[in-house]
Design a protein around this motif. Sequence first.
Motif, short mmCIF file in Angstrom:
data_model
loop_
_atom_site.label_atom_id
_atom_site.label_comp_id
_atom_site.label_asym_id
_atom_site.label_seq_id
_atom_site.Cartn_x
_atom_site.Cartn_y
_atom_site.Cartn_z
N HIS A 96 -0.19 -8.39 -8.56
CA HIS A 96 -0.81 -7.26 -7.85
C HIS A 96 -0.58 -7.38 -6.34
N LEU A 97 -0.83 -8.56 -5.81
CA LEU A 97 -0.61 -8.79 -4.38
C LEU A 97 0.84 -8.55 -3.99
N LYS A 98 1.75 -8.99 -4.84
CA LYS A 98 3.17 -8.82 -4.57
C LYS A 98 3.52 -7.34 -4.46
N GLY A 99 3.03 -6.54 -5.41
CA GLY A 99 3.29 -5.10 -5.39
C GLY A 99 2.71 -4.42 -4.18
N LEU A 100 1.48 -4.81 -3.81
CA LEU A 100 0.83 -4.21 -2.64
C LEU A 100 1.52 -4.61 -1.34
N THR A 101 1.93 -5.87 -1.25
CA THR A 101 2.58 -6.36 -0.04
C THR A 101 3.87 -5.61 0.24
N GLU A 102 4.60 -5.25 -0.82
CA GLU A 102 5.87 -4.54 -0.66
C GLU A 102 5.66 -3.14 -0.08
N HIS A 103 4.47 -2.59 -0.22
CA HIS A 103 4.18 -1.24 0.28
C HIS A 103 2.86 -1.25 1.06
N GLU A 104 2.67 -2.30 1.82
CA GLU A 104 1.38 -2.53 2.47
C GLU A 104 0.98 -1.43 3.45
N ALA A 105 1.92 -0.95 4.25
CA ALA A 105 1.59 0.06 5.25
C ALA A 105 1.07 1.34 4.60
N PHE A 106 1.74 1.76 3.53
CA PHE A 106 1.30 2.98 2.82
C PHE A 106 -0.04 2.76 2.14
N TYR A 107 -0.19 1.61 1.49
CA TYR A 107 -1.45 1.33 0.78
C TYR A 107 -2.62 1.25 1.76
N THR A 108 -2.38 0.69 2.93
CA THR A 108 -3.43 0.61 3.95
C THR A 108 -3.90 2.01 4.33
N ARG A 109 -2.96 2.94 4.46
CA ARG A 109 -3.31 4.33 4.74
C ARG A 109 -4.18 4.91 3.62
N LEU A 110 -3.83 4.60 2.38
CA LEU A 110 -4.62 5.08 1.23
C LEU A 110 -6.05 4.54 1.31
N VAL A 111 -6.17 3.27 1.64
CA VAL A 111 -7.49 2.63 1.72
C VAL A 111 -8.33 3.28 2.83
N ILE A 112 -7.73 3.47 3.99
CA ILE A 112 -8.47 3.97 5.15
C ILE A 112 -8.78 5.47 5.03
N GLU A 113 -7.81 6.23 4.53
CA GLU A 113 -7.94 7.70 4.53
C GLU A 113 -8.30 8.28 3.17
N GLY A 114 -8.51 7.43 2.18
CA GLY A 114 -8.72 7.90 0.82
C GLY A 114 -9.76 8.99 0.65
N ARG A 115 -10.89 8.85 1.32
CA ARG A 115 -11.98 9.81 1.15
C ARG A 115 -11.69 11.15 1.83
N LEU A 116 -10.67 11.19 2.66
CA LEU A 116 -10.31 12.42 3.35
C LEU A 116 -9.26 13.22 2.59
#
Length: 201
Positions: A96-116
């Motif tokens: 799971h970490l490996k998959g997230l790390t490969e797309h970390e910048a995009f996933y971080t946006r999902l985490v921060i902006e998800g509720r919007l």
Amino acid sequence: MTGIQSKTQRQIQKEQTRRHLIETAFEQFAQQGLTATRTADIAKAAKVSHGTVFAHFSTQEALLNAVIEEFGARVSLRLHELAVCNNSLREVLAAHLKGLTEHEAFYTRLVIEGRLLPESARNAFTIIQSSISFHLSQAAEREMKEGTIDPYPIHLLFNTWVGLIHYYLANNDLFAPEESVLGRYGQELLEHYIRLITSKV
């Protein structure tokens, strides 16, 4: 025959353009944000007309959903590749970490902006999390039966793991400015989480 071949070539071109738009949108959403990026920005970065974007995606929301689904497919692929049946919980989490790390910048946006995000985009993200939860639950239930880890409700195991990752990603400017948070802290977070849930008996 020529007509069929031409149609096939047109279809291939259409699929290639669609793929190019998704890849470009991936980068733009990661750099500029999911809510700040406009279809015009994506068209410019992809070097296509604005109309080309709408020829493939009826709305910006449809494009965002396609990008989120592509992200989910890539992370799920990592889980399938690196955490096949009967693998340990540690291996599932590492995948799971490996998959997230490969797309970390995009996933971080999902985490921060998800509720919007629009409801359809939030639903697409929820489906991804459900898939990850399924892999985690299979390994966790097996290890709870074996007594390797303490018995916990699966939702707490999953939410504790994801919450830990999300906290570090949402505060990446504090933990690892200008570099990968998961690259820097991922292994440490994994070891900490495993220690928390390992059976003390």
